[in-house]
Motif scaffolding. Structure first.
Motif, PDB file in Angstrom:
ATOM      1  N   GLU B 181      54.485  49.623  51.227  1.00 51.92           N
ATOM      2  CA  GLU B 181      53.439  49.768  52.237  1.00 51.92           C
ATOM      3  C   GLU B 181      53.755  50.876  53.230  1.00 51.92           C
ATOM      4  O   GLU B 181      53.505  50.736  54.425  1.00 51.92           O
ATOM      5  CB  GLU B 181      53.192  48.431  52.949  1.00 51.92           C
ATOM      6  N   ASP B 184      49.330  54.792  51.690  1.00 52.31           N
ATOM      7  CA  ASP B 184      48.232  54.188  50.933  1.00 52.31           C
ATOM      8  C   ASP B 184      48.083  54.863  49.567  1.00 52.31           C
ATOM      9  O   ASP B 184      47.352  54.395  48.715  1.00 52.31           O
ATOM     10  CB  ASP B 184      46.911  54.186  51.727  1.00 52.31           C
ATOM     11  N   GLU B 325      48.873  45.536  44.280  1.00 50.40           N
ATOM     12  CA  GLU B 325      47.626  44.766  44.369  1.00 50.40           C
ATOM     13  C   GLU B 325      47.404  43.966  43.090  1.00 50.40           C
ATOM     14  O   GLU B 325      46.996  42.810  43.127  1.00 50.40           O
ATOM     15  CB  GLU B 325      46.410  45.696  44.563  1.00 50.40           C
ATOM     16  N   PHE B 329      47.296  39.999  42.710  1.00 47.66           N
ATOM     17  CA  PHE B 329      46.087  39.352  42.197  1.00 47.66           C
ATOM     18  C   PHE B 329      46.459  38.401  41.057  1.00 47.66           C
ATOM     19  O   PHE B 329      46.004  37.265  41.002  1.00 47.66           O
ATOM     20  CB  PHE B 329      45.086  40.414  41.704  1.00 47.66           C
ATOM     21  N   ASP B 362      37.592  49.216  42.542  1.00 48.53           N
ATOM     22  CA  ASP B 362      38.965  48.854  42.886  1.00 48.53           C
ATOM     23  C   ASP B 362      39.111  47.344  42.942  1.00 48.53           C
ATOM     24  O   ASP B 362      38.158  46.630  43.211  1.00 48.53           O
ATOM     25  CB  ASP B 362      39.309  49.402  44.272  1.00 48.53           C
ATOM     26  N   ALA B 364      40.394  45.626  45.150  1.00 49.44           N
ATOM     27  CA  ALA B 364      40.078  45.094  46.489  1.00 49.44           C
ATOM     28  C   ALA B 364      38.580  44.797  46.626  1.00 49.44           C
ATOM     29  O   ALA B 364      38.180  43.957  47.429  1.00 49.44           O
ATOM     30  CB  ALA B 364      40.524  46.084  47.555  1.00 49.44           C
ATOM     31  N   ASP B 365      37.756  45.486  45.846  1.00 51.25           N
ATOM     32  CA  ASP B 365      36.309  45.301  45.950  1.00 51.25           C
ATOM     33  C   ASP B 365      35.747  44.407  44.849  1.00 51.25           C
ATOM     34  O   ASP B 365      34.535  44.321  44.665  1.00 51.25           O
ATOM     35  CB  ASP B 365      35.602  46.666  45.869  1.00 51.25           C
ATOM     36  N   SER B 366      36.631  43.736  44.121  1.00 51.06           N
ATOM     37  CA  SER B 366      36.183  42.905  43.009  1.00 51.06           C
ATOM     38  C   SER B 366      35.279  41.776  43.499  1.00 51.06           C
ATOM     39  O   SER B 366      35.608  41.078  44.453  1.00 51.06           O
ATOM     40  CB  SER B 366      37.401  42.301  42.296  1.00 51.06           C
ATOM     41  N   SER B 369      37.142  36.814  43.042  1.00 54.20           N
ATOM     42  CA  SER B 369      38.446  36.738  43.701  1.00 54.20           C
ATOM     43  C   SER B 369      39.461  36.065  42.776  1.00 54.20           C
ATOM     44  O   SER B 369      39.085  35.471  41.753  1.00 54.20           O
ATOM     45  CB  SER B 369      38.328  35.937  45.000  1.00 54.20           C
TER      46      SER B 369
END
Lengths: 95, 478
Positions: B181, B184, B325, B329, B362, B364-366, B369
């Motif tokens: 981190e 980005d 990510e 997930f 991406d 993150a935008d799935s 969840s």
């Protein structure tokens, strides 16, 4: 250390200084004098002496990662020769 | 003659701080031009840079994660050159004493082998502003919002021998800075870019050939294309009796070629010297230990844990840990699915990844969840739905039709496991297929598949396949 005309021209170019060709001999003389003066340091035995990064015997203070500045674009740009759409304008330079 | 390419990369990773490396101006991307360029960033007279502590922490964590030495004393230097997007006439960088030195990384190659790549150093520096050469009445527009943004420049040893190795290394660094981190890694926004040093030499020769440096490549694909083009170009040049000259080249992604930008003769003489505005940075062991203690689980360790904990293959674990990510997930999905890691891995790498790719979105935008997916997997696990029906459920979830249980209920997708109900369907199928039944009895066993298909069709795929097979066998045998 003896400088020559070409070296003086190169230094002027690196510093983006325009110099009058008529003045070059004087620059050569003056800069050579300065270098010769500093060159005396070469006589000191520095073996085992760590290179000096800063004359002050202190270390860098650090700041917290916080945004403290506000937008002062209008004020900064009031002193710029040319501005458009918030951009500073300069003569075109493309390599 | 056989040629061997020699490649080294210099990767620039923009560090994910809130404020700049030497000023309190914001680093947020996409602001109006020059609204985040303060007096320090503009290089106005009388200002002094003050170093951002977070930048040092981030560089140290990169150093520790790559087995590098984190320097207890490092020094900032001025790199002098003139360009309009560099207001001070010098870039503050590090030269002789960088904050990170002498590390390494192991890359995995497509053929399953791995290779150690040395990291010479990683140093901190400030980014320059942006020049916009578009239409400003023949002038250039300058946006200094990016000036002073912190960069970590990661310099590899010339250890790579093909474009593929270079891409594997770049991906590894990309994954690592995101795990840590500290960046980005956004390549479109220029937060992660690289310069490639490429040379070739006859196989077996020890000394390096003359290298060309390809500047500012901002995608993995372009790195591969640019390096391959450059290797080709140099080999052709040498084989036709020419010589490679040391120069900087630019990659043109439209034409798939590199072209000369400037040669060594005209190259800048940067005249580095220690910046008198900044004192040496001194780190104590306590600080370094603190950074080490706060390191997250790194990709290699996580990969091994996935193998041990979930019984995944090493390959699958590698795919799942390629990005932080993705790994997170997967783990969240597996947790929700009652710890069934294999099932979760199959779905995350299969349907889920396919849906992401298809939609070009991406993780993150799935729209689905990890919780949604995990709860659906529970229904496969407990026999409520079959794996095949689950694809329908997944598609419905992806299209925003609700959670798995609701979709199963509303669409009546519950699996039929009641033997009596399945038997009734089989009986009907057999009665309606006298011809096929005759063929089967005549020894054509392939027809068995036809019956299974008919039963599944009649139940809209909801009959439990295992049950159908078993009952069908029994009933045909009698």
């Amino acid at each position: 250390m003896e400088l020559d005309d070409a070296e003086v021209k190169k230094i002027a170019h690196l510093a983006r200084l325009g110099i009058d060709p008529a003045d070059i001999p004087e620059y050569v003389r003056n800069l050579t004098d300065i270098l010769s003066f500093v060159e005396q340091l070469n006589k000191v035995d520095t073996a085992g002496v760590p290179p000096l990064a800063h004359p002050l015997d202190a270390s860098q203070r650090l700041r917290a990662d916080v945004v403290t500045e506000t937008d002062q674009r209008a004020e900064f740009q009031s002193g710029a020769p040319l501005v458009e759409d918030g951009l500073y304008l300069v003569p075109k330079v493309i390599e | 003659m056989e040629w061997e390419p020699v490649i080294g990369l210099e990767i620039h990773a923009q560090l994910a701080t809130s404020s700049k490396i030497f000023s309190g101006a914001s680093t947020a991307f996409g602001a109006q031009p020059n609204t985040q360029a303060c007096a320090v960033d503009l290089g106005l007279p009388g200002v002094l840079p003050v170093l951002n502590r977070e930048v040092i922490r981030m560089a140290a964590s990169f150093g520790l994660a790559t087995g590098s030495t984190v320097s207890k004393r490092s020094v900032f230097a001025r790199k002098n050159y003139f360009y309009p997007d560099l207001p001070k006439g010098y870039q503050i960088s590090q030269y002789e004493l960088p904050v990170v030195q002498d590390g390494e990384l192991t890359i995995e190659l497509e053929d399953g082998t791995s290779k150690r790549i040395g990291i010479t150093r990683a140093h901190l520096e400030e980014d320059a502003g942006k020049s916009l050469h578009e239409d400003f009445h023949g002038m250039t527009g300058i946006d200094l919002n990016r000036a002073g943004t912190p960069l970590l420049e990661i310099v590899s040893e010339p250890d790579m021998r093909s474009a593929k190795e270079a891409v594997a290394y770049m991906k590894m660094i990309h994954s690592l800075v995101r795990y840590l981190e500290i960046s980005d890694g956004n390549m479109q926004e220029g937060s992660f870019r690289c310069d490639a040093n490429v040379s070739v030499r006859p196989v077996g020769r020890e000394s390096f050939g003359t290298r060309a440096e390809i500047k500012n490549i901002n995608s993995f694909r372009f790195v591969e294309q640019a390096i391959n083009y450059e290797i080709e170009r140099q080999i052709l040049l040498l084989e036709s009796g020419g010589a490679v000259i040391q120069e900087t080249r630019l990659f043109d992604p439209d034409r798939h070629e590199t072209r000369s930008m400037r040669s060594k003769e005209e190259a800048n003489d940067y005249r580095y010297f220690p910046d008198p505005d900044l004192l040496p940075v001194v780190l104590d062991q306590e600080f370094i230990d603190g950074v080490a203690a706060a390191l997250p689980e790194l990709p290699a360790a996580r990969r091994q844990r996935f193998v041990d904990q979930y019984g995944l293959s090493d390959y699958d674990a590698g795919v799942l840990t390629a990005s932080r990510e993705f790994a997170e997930f997967f783990e969240a999905t597996a947790r929700e699915a009652g710890g069934n890691g294999k099932l979760a891995a199959n779905w995350v790498m299969g349907e889920f990844t396919a849906a992401l790719n298809k939609g070009g979105i991406d993780i993150a935008d799935s729209p689905v969840s990890s919780g949604d997916l995990g709860r659906m997997l529970l229904r496969i696990d407990d026999g409520t739905i079959s794996g095949k029906i689950a694809k329908q459920v997944f598609e419905a979830m992806w299209n925003g039709e609700g959670d798995a249980d609701r979709i199963i209920e509303e669409k009546g997708l519950k699996q039929i496991t009641d033997p009596a109900a399945i038997e009734a369907v089989i009986r009907e199928v057999l009665e309606n297929s006298p011809k096929q039944l005759e063929q089967y009895r005549g020894g054509q066993e392939k027809v068995f598949g036809y019956f299974v298909g008919q039963v599944m069709k009649a139940t809209k795929g909801k009959a439990n396949p295992g049950e159908v097979n078993a009952l069908l066998k029994k009933m045909l045998g009698s």
